[in-house]
Scaffold this motif. Sequence first.
Motif, mmCIF file in Angstrom:
data_model
loop_
_atom_site.group_PDB
_atom_site.id
_atom_site.type_symbol
_atom_site.label_atom_id
_atom_site.label_comp_id
_atom_site.label_asym_id
_atom_site.label_seq_id
_atom_site.Cartn_x
_atom_site.Cartn_y
_atom_site.Cartn_z
ATOM 1 N N LYS A 252 0.679 -0.987 0.409
ATOM 2 C CA LYS A 252 0.002 0.193 -0.039
ATOM 3 C C LYS A 252 0.863 1.457 -0.249
ATOM 4 O O LYS A 252 0.615 2.243 -0.163
ATOM 5 N N LYS A 253 2.242 0.817 0.796
ATOM 6 C CA LYS A 253 3.013 2.197 0.798
ATOM 7 C C LYS A 253 3.732 2.157 -0.696
ATOM 8 O O LYS A 253 3.914 3.322 -1.615
ATOM 9 N N PRO B 3 0.144 3.166 -3.873
ATOM 10 C CA PRO B 3 -0.949 3.551 -2.949
ATOM 11 C C PRO B 3 -2.501 3.431 -3.248
ATOM 12 O O PRO B 3 -3.877 3.468 -3.256
ATOM 13 N N GLU C 185 -5.488 -1.821 -3.515
ATOM 14 C CA GLU C 185 -5.681 -1.740 -2.850
ATOM 15 C C GLU C 185 -4.817 -3.470 -2.649
ATOM 16 O O GLU C 185 -5.021 -4.188 -3.892
ATOM 17 N N THR C 186 -5.097 -4.355 -1.100
ATOM 18 C CA THR C 186 -5.072 -6.041 -1.075
ATOM 19 C C THR C 186 -5.998 -6.519 -0.404
ATOM 20 O O THR C 186 -6.671 -5.503 0.586
#
Length: 161
Positions: A106-107, A110, A113-114
């Motif tokens: 996510k970092k 961004p 999504e997971t």
Amino acid sequence: MAKVICPGSFDPVTKGHLDIITRASALFDEVVALVVINPQKNPSFTAQERADMLRKATAHIPNVSVDSFHGLLADYVRQSGAIAIIKGLRAMTDFEYEFQMALINKKLVPEAETIFLTTTSENMYLNSSVVKQVASFGGNIADFVPTEVLPDIQLRLCDKI
Ligand code: PNS
């Protein structure tokens, strides 16, 4: 068109993997099953072999394609324009590692999504290491791996008996 990535080592693909890919294909327009390097694992099959087995196992699902990539998953996700990374979650034992990966990804990317899909109860116990161990001692793995790849796996691992 919502594209998602189902990444993994797939060393080799199991019925658990196939279940997650199949369910993702029902939810999204396009699914890429992606063979990526897990630096913590020492694979038994080359990336090419793993991708070939995935292709055979998913050939019947029209919106699934297979690719392989050496590098950061986040880079592939960004380049491909995918909206999400799909991972299967089995027991709590998966959670800490998967949670860490999800936060790092996510970092790094961004915009994606997971998304976790919980495994079915039949596949709770299943992973590639168990399959390889059973196969290498000549055990029956027919219930654990897609039929299309059963001979490939047996051929490779039977000489380890
Ligand atoms: O099937 P696996 O081994 O649980 O899959 C893990 C995998 C291959 C998806 C993960 O190790 C991965 O994403 N590897 C690529 C390198 C990467 O992006 N690592 C995450 C940041 S450290």
